[in-house]
Design a protein around this motif. Sequence first.
Motif, short mmCIF file in Angstrom:
data_model
loop_
_atom_site.label_atom_id
_atom_site.label_comp_id
_atom_site.label_asym_id
_atom_site.label_seq_id
_atom_site.Cartn_x
_atom_site.Cartn_y
_atom_site.Cartn_z
N ASP A 113 0.85 -1.19 0.00
CA ASP A 113 0.00 0.00 0.00
C ASP A 113 0.89 1.24 0.00
N THR A 114 0.74 2.10 -1.01
CA THR A 114 1.56 3.33 -1.08
C THR A 114 0.80 4.57 -0.66
N ILE A 122 8.43 4.01 0.77
CA ILE A 122 8.15 3.24 -0.45
C ILE A 122 9.46 2.72 -1.05
N ALA A 123 10.48 3.57 -1.05
CA ALA A 123 11.79 3.15 -1.59
C ALA A 123 12.33 1.95 -0.83
N ASP A 124 12.13 1.94 0.49
CA ASP A 124 12.58 0.78 1.28
C ASP A 124 11.85 -0.49 0.85
N SER A 151 0.22 9.58 -6.61
CA SER A 151 0.81 8.29 -6.25
C SER A 151 1.98 7.99 -7.17
N MET A 152 1.80 8.29 -8.47
CA MET A 152 2.90 8.12 -9.41
C MET A 152 4.06 9.05 -9.07
N TYR A 153 3.75 10.28 -8.73
CA TYR A 153 4.79 11.26 -8.36
C TYR A 153 5.62 10.72 -7.19
N ASP A 154 4.93 10.24 -6.15
CA ASP A 154 5.65 9.69 -5.00
C ASP A 154 6.46 8.46 -5.40
N ARG A 195 0.72 18.07 -5.93
CA ARG A 195 2.09 18.21 -5.41
C ARG A 195 2.94 19.14 -6.27
N ALA A 196 2.59 19.32 -7.53
CA ALA A 196 3.44 20.07 -8.46
C ALA A 196 2.60 21.15 -9.16
#
Length: 411
Positions: A113-114, A122-124, A151-154, A195-196
Amino acid sequence: MSEKAGLSLKRPCRAVPEALTRDVPGEEMRVSPGIEQLLDGEVSSQVKGTAIGLLASAASVTPDLRHDLDALLAAGFKVVSVFGPEHGFRSTAQAAESESSTIDANTGVPVVDTYRRDPAEIADRVRAAGVELLLVDLQDVGARFYTYVWSMYDMLVAAGLAGVPVLVLDRPNPVGGDIVAGPMLAAEFASFVGRAPVPLRHGMTIGELARLFADLIGGVRVDVVPMRGWRREMRFGDTGLVWVPPSPNIPTALTAACYPGTGLIEGTNLSEGRGTTTPFEVLGAPWLDARLARSIAALELPGAAVRQTSFVPAFSKHAGTPVHGLHLHVTDPRRFDPVHTAVAILATLRCCWPDDFAWRTPFCDKLAGSAALRESIDACGDAADITASWEGPLNAFRALRERFLLYGSGR
């Protein structure tokens, strides 16, 4: 890190020089989305054998309605983890909810789940799963405050942290790629509904947005598998594809047509139709009456018919209470301007029901991208003047986005 992490895709990210159509024997012409191009095209051989992480939802399907995960596994791709956005990987959760990290019952692939997770977390999870390539395939709806693009941005930020490349499988923008409209996002109002610095109606595909975001983020490699046959002026009904609801409250392509405008109603004390079968097409409140529908119908806004309606939301705002308002019937998706229509509705509500209408602050400002829209409507500004005030920033964004577009117009 595996050499596959430095995957070199032969298909470059560049503008498609002319509209391409896919002619399938025995079928009408239709758009071929990125997932189909991956499965059938030259990129497939470069990706097979790579440990893949897949960011997707229930609407991430092939044209014959197989889910991406099932299609990729059946074709021999090595998917080691899937990642779910808001609503979850299988899109069973309601707004502002998600599905917990688990194991996908259909395939046995782990699900992460992101939603609202920090990119570092998420990277972890990307590293822990041994992911060598992240695939992104999400059906966006063309509005800045729809959370899938964030979600894609993150995920792009997380990919940069993990040192993993990203391959975006492109899909149509259901409200088209020819119109840019609405207020821009001011930096101080950044949130998970923006976010942008992009406008409310950005007029880009999710692949084009990924190229823009990668440029803004820096330090992440993004490639796009483009569609065949998609043109900027297309609305979803022109694509020949079947609409699969990307989330529970966008059940049809006509809902998506309304959403870039009526999504702003979420920032008020009106029901935006959640808890009905026509969310974002109907709106209302207990204190409204038929005058709202008559007032908006009298404006003769292009591309839509308006009628008075009453309904009882099953959940969300005014649940279990009869409310009265209007139903927007989109008659011409090409001419319909959802953002201007919503501004006209909000201006009418504020001026005609000043003692009853209320904003949900600060959420309304996050949706709009700044406090300017709320302040202009509170000052009884004219809808046409409000929308005209956005043209300077929109022209600057139009010039910026040209660098990241992948598709042209016309045949």
